[in-house]
Design a protein around this motif. Sequence first.
Motif, PDB file in Angstrom:
ATOM      1  N   THR A 113     -26.243  46.186   2.428  1.00 40.83           N
ATOM      2  CA  THR A 113     -26.514  47.234   1.451  1.00 40.83           C
ATOM      3  C   THR A 113     -27.459  48.254   2.074  1.00 40.83           C
ATOM      4  O   THR A 113     -28.250  47.926   2.955  1.00 40.83           O
ATOM      5  N   VAL A 114     -27.345  49.487   1.598  1.00 38.47           N
ATOM      6  CA  VAL A 114     -28.270  50.562   1.947  1.00 38.47           C
ATOM      7  C   VAL A 114     -28.558  51.322   0.662  1.00 38.47           C
ATOM      8  O   VAL A 114     -27.770  51.272  -0.278  1.00 38.47           O
ATOM      9  N   TYR A 115     -29.705  52.000   0.618  1.00 39.57           N
ATOM     10  CA  TYR A 115     -30.032  52.719  -0.617  1.00 39.57           C
ATOM     11  C   TYR A 115     -30.841  53.971  -0.309  1.00 39.57           C
ATOM     12  O   TYR A 115     -31.389  54.142   0.771  1.00 39.57           O
ATOM     13  N   ASP A 116     -30.905  54.829  -1.320  1.00 40.19           N
ATOM     14  CA  ASP A 116     -31.731  56.029  -1.282  1.00 40.19           C
ATOM     15  C   ASP A 116     -32.323  56.193  -2.674  1.00 40.19           C
ATOM     16  O   ASP A 116     -31.727  55.765  -3.665  1.00 40.19           O
ATOM     17  N   THR A 117     -33.496  56.793  -2.744  1.00 45.32           N
ATOM     18  CA  THR A 117     -34.154  57.029  -4.035  1.00 45.32           C
ATOM     19  C   THR A 117     -34.676  58.452  -4.106  1.00 45.32           C
ATOM     20  O   THR A 117     -34.907  59.099  -3.078  1.00 45.32           O
ATOM     21  N   ILE A 118     -34.854  58.918  -5.331  1.00 49.25           N
ATOM     22  CA  ILE A 118     -35.471  60.213  -5.580  1.00 49.25           C
ATOM     23  C   ILE A 118     -36.210  60.116  -6.910  1.00 49.25           C
ATOM     24  O   ILE A 118     -35.733  59.471  -7.839  1.00 49.25           O
ATOM     25  N   THR A 119     -37.376  60.748  -6.981  1.00 54.38           N
ATOM     26  CA  THR A 119     -38.137  60.813  -8.214  1.00 54.38           C
ATOM     27  C   THR A 119     -37.914  62.182  -8.831  1.00 54.38           C
ATOM     28  O   THR A 119     -38.007  63.202  -8.145  1.00 54.38           O
ATOM     29  N   VAL A 120     -37.594  62.186 -10.131  1.00 50.01           N
ATOM     30  CA  VAL A 120     -37.278  63.439 -10.834  1.00 50.01           C
ATOM     31  C   VAL A 120     -38.058  63.494 -12.129  1.00 50.01           C
ATOM     32  O   VAL A 120     -38.532  62.477 -12.641  1.00 50.01           O
ATOM     33  N   ARG A 121     -38.161  64.695 -12.669  1.00 54.04           N
ATOM     34  CA  ARG A 121     -38.691  64.897 -14.023  1.00 54.04           C
ATOM     35  C   ARG A 121     -37.539  65.441 -14.850  1.00 54.04           C
ATOM     36  O   ARG A 121     -36.881  66.387 -14.442  1.00 54.04           O
ATOM     37  N   LYS A 122     -37.312  64.829 -16.024  1.00 53.74           N
ATOM     38  CA  LYS A 122     -36.154  65.231 -16.835  1.00 53.74           C
ATOM     39  C   LYS A 122     -36.562  65.423 -18.289  1.00 53.74           C
ATOM     40  O   LYS A 122     -37.378  64.675 -18.815  1.00 53.74           O
ATOM     41  N   ILE A 123     -35.976  66.439 -18.896  1.00 53.22           N
ATOM     42  CA  ILE A 123     -36.116  66.679 -20.335  1.00 53.22           C
ATOM     43  C   ILE A 123     -34.762  67.115 -20.871  1.00 53.22           C
ATOM     44  O   ILE A 123     -34.001  67.804 -20.187  1.00 53.22           O
ATOM     45  N   LEU A 124     -34.474  66.734 -22.082  1.00 51.86           N
ATOM     46  CA  LEU A 124     -33.234  67.041 -22.804  1.00 51.86           C
ATOM     47  C   LEU A 124     -32.032  66.414 -22.208  1.00 51.86           C
ATOM     48  O   LEU A 124     -31.648  65.854 -21.477  1.00 51.86           O
TER      49      LEU A 124
END
Length: 124
Positions: A113-124
């Motif tokens: 397995t391999v993975y990637d991540t990202i942190t986001v800010r979300k509204i609506l």
Amino acid sequence: DIFSPDRYRGIDYVVVGQEHATSGVFITKPILNHLYINGEKIKVSRFTSIIGKIDAEAQANILYGSIKKMQFYLDGHLQFTDDQAPFIWSWNKPELIPYKHTIKILAYYDNSTVYDTITVRKIL
């Protein structure tokens, strides 16, 4: 003299074979430090921000074998499993309060397995 070693000074290069490359998965949407409104990239931003829905997308660079499936996680909870390219998860659940979320995309191939991540800010 054209055979002189001093004649060919300049750019050096190193050959990199597959034995030095690695497999990986890469989140292609959303892109780091961009603002998205209803899935459309609007502009560069201080944070990765999402207003409205978005399709999270990923691509894989697998050296040997092929992708069996990709799993899309939101804050550690499995949201969707996709077993065919293009690998896309539609995040259309409304978030009423702006909050930081982590998207993690895990790709399964052969016995790895391999993975990637990202942190986001979300509204609506």
